[in-house]
Design a protein around this motif. Structure first.
Motif: not given
Length: 461
Positions: A12, A43, A48, A51
């Motif tokens: 992230r 994000l 997360t 990601a």
């Protein structure tokens, strides 16, 4: 480097760092690179989940390895933090910074995997004014055995300091060069814009060496006009050492006049016409009005160089990729015993005048490559047996390898102009020459063949 955030947290962070490096906001980044704004926004808010999906897309679009997004590290800030976001897309800034980040990651990975040994970064006083810039340049020349002679191979000097040099053709970028430290390694990477002239690239590299030896890496907290001006002063003093410049100018001006004297110095030291004249002005050798007149009205021409018998270039261009990194020498040599690496690094750092009083030529990169191939052969026990070879620079330019075995004392001299001389001193003395080859590896193989024949055995290559 730390991995305390965990993999998801690191991913992230680094996706958001890739956004920051472009200088764009989330909406601009989404539009430019074809990723969903809602995923980027989530994000930034702390999620997360997206990601991994973003990494796969961005790695390809930004030219970064996927591993970069999982490497928790400090990135390089934009050199043009004050530029309005609407202008940044036209400047090719992101391409330049991502190129630097890619090389940082690759060098870090080599160190992490044990292919590049950790080293100690050379540091001097922080360069905070012009006088210190001059003092540090003098200290660097002294510590690296440069004397007052021209630095023929500036990239070789940088790499002897642990600063690995790469170039990127970025004609639309406002950046001439950037340098960044590879954390916990003792190495730095430097990316030079190759769209500039050869002398501009040399000056830019000298400027970045100033950042490296001054103990800083580029970041927006330290960036400013004053700091960059001091690094320019360092570059001038490194490339154009004042006492040698004054001495040479005083001799030449009596015979040639100030313009021809400046042309000769500029060519010999590999600096631009304006930089050379500025240093002469700073040293009180020409007046400001004369300096301006020469810069604007009387730049050197090809006819001038021919008339003065100058065959350019007199210095080496900046290579497109770090010689240490790119494997001009087989990477096996990095696993050699430490004393081999130390001697090899010493040879890499040898500059003209190393013996003192202007004596002692540098070691050409092609010779270094041949040394590397021969060391590899020795390491793999394909070279004639015996003690580990000594490595020494030759006064006339080139490198010498020496070792002993049951046949006697062996010496291989690798010459800058090409070819090699092989000697055996024992019950029966031999002396044989090896002609020039089309490649460093080819010359190494010829040397190994000759050694095997002199030994009375087979081709050792």
């Amino acid at each position: 480097m730390t991995f305390e955030m965990g993999r998801a947290g690191t991913e992230r962070k680094m996706v958001l760092e890739s956004v920051r490096l472009t200088g764009l906001d989330l909406k601009e980044f989404s539009s430019e690179f074809g990723v969903r704004f809602d995923q980027l926004n989530a994000l930034e808010a702390g999620a997360t989940d997206n990601a991994e999906v973003l990494i796969r897309r961005l790695a390809d679009r930004l030219g970064l390895p996927e591993g970069w997004f999982r490497w928790d590290h400090d990135t390089v800030a934009s050199a043009l933090v004050a530029i309005e976001p609407a202008q940044r897309l036209d400047l090719d800034l992101g391409n330049f910074h991502f190129g630097l980040e890619k090389k940082r990651f690759e060098v870090w990975k080599l160190v992490k995997d044990g292919l590049l040994p950790h080293r100690k970064r050379p540091t001097y006083r922080a360069i905070t004014d012009n006088d210190i810039a001059s003092d540090v340049a003098v200290a660097v020349r002294r510590d690296f055995g440069l004397g007052h002679q021209p630095i023929r191979d500036l990239a070789n000097l940088a790499e002897g300091m642990g600063l690995l040099v790469f170039t990127l053709d970025a004609p639309d970028s406002p950046v001439d060069g950037l340098m960044a430290e590879v954390e916990d390694s003792g190495y730095g990477v430097c990316l030079i814009n190759s769209s500039g002239s050869d002398v501009r690239q040399r000056f830019t590299l000298a400027h970045e060496i100033g950042h490296w030896v001054g103990g800083d890496a580029f970041c927006k907290e330290t960036f400013g006009a004053d700091q960059e001006r001091y690094m320019n002063a360092f570059a001038v003093h490194l490339l154009l050492p004042k006492y040698q410049i004054m001495e040479q100018f005083d001799k030449l001006v009596q015979i040639r006049g100030d313009r021809d004297a400046a042309i000769i110095i500029s060519a010999k030291f590999g600096t631009s016409w304006s930089a050379t004249l500025s240093q002469l002005r700073n040293l009180g050798k020409i007046a400001w009005v004369r300096r301006q007149d020469l810069v604007e009205k009387f730049p050197p021409t090809q006819e001038d160089y021919e008339r003065l018998g100058i065959a350019l270039p007199l210095v080496r261009d900046i290579p497109s990729s770090s010689r240490l990194f790119s494997g001009h020498v087989d990477a096996e040599y990095l696993n050699f015993p430490s004393e081999w690496r130390e001697r090899y690094d010493y040879l890499r750092g040898v500059q003209s005048g190393w013996l003192g009083a202007g004596d002692g030529d540098s070691v050409e990169p092609e010779v270094l490559e041949t040394v590397g191939y021969l060391l590899q052969a020795f390491f793999e026990q394909r070279l004639i047996g015996g003690g580990r070879p000594g490595l020494y620079p030759l006064i006339e330019g080139g490198a010498q390898m020496e070792w002993s075995d049951e046949s006697g004392d062996w010496s291989v001299e690798l010459l800058n102009e090409g070819g090699a001389l092989i000697y055996l001193f024992g019950e029966t003395d031999f002396e044989e020459s090896v002609g020039k080859s089309t490649s460093s590896k080819g010359l190494a193989e010829e040397v190994l063949h000759t050694l095997g024949r002199l030994k009375g055995g087979d081709n050792l290559g």
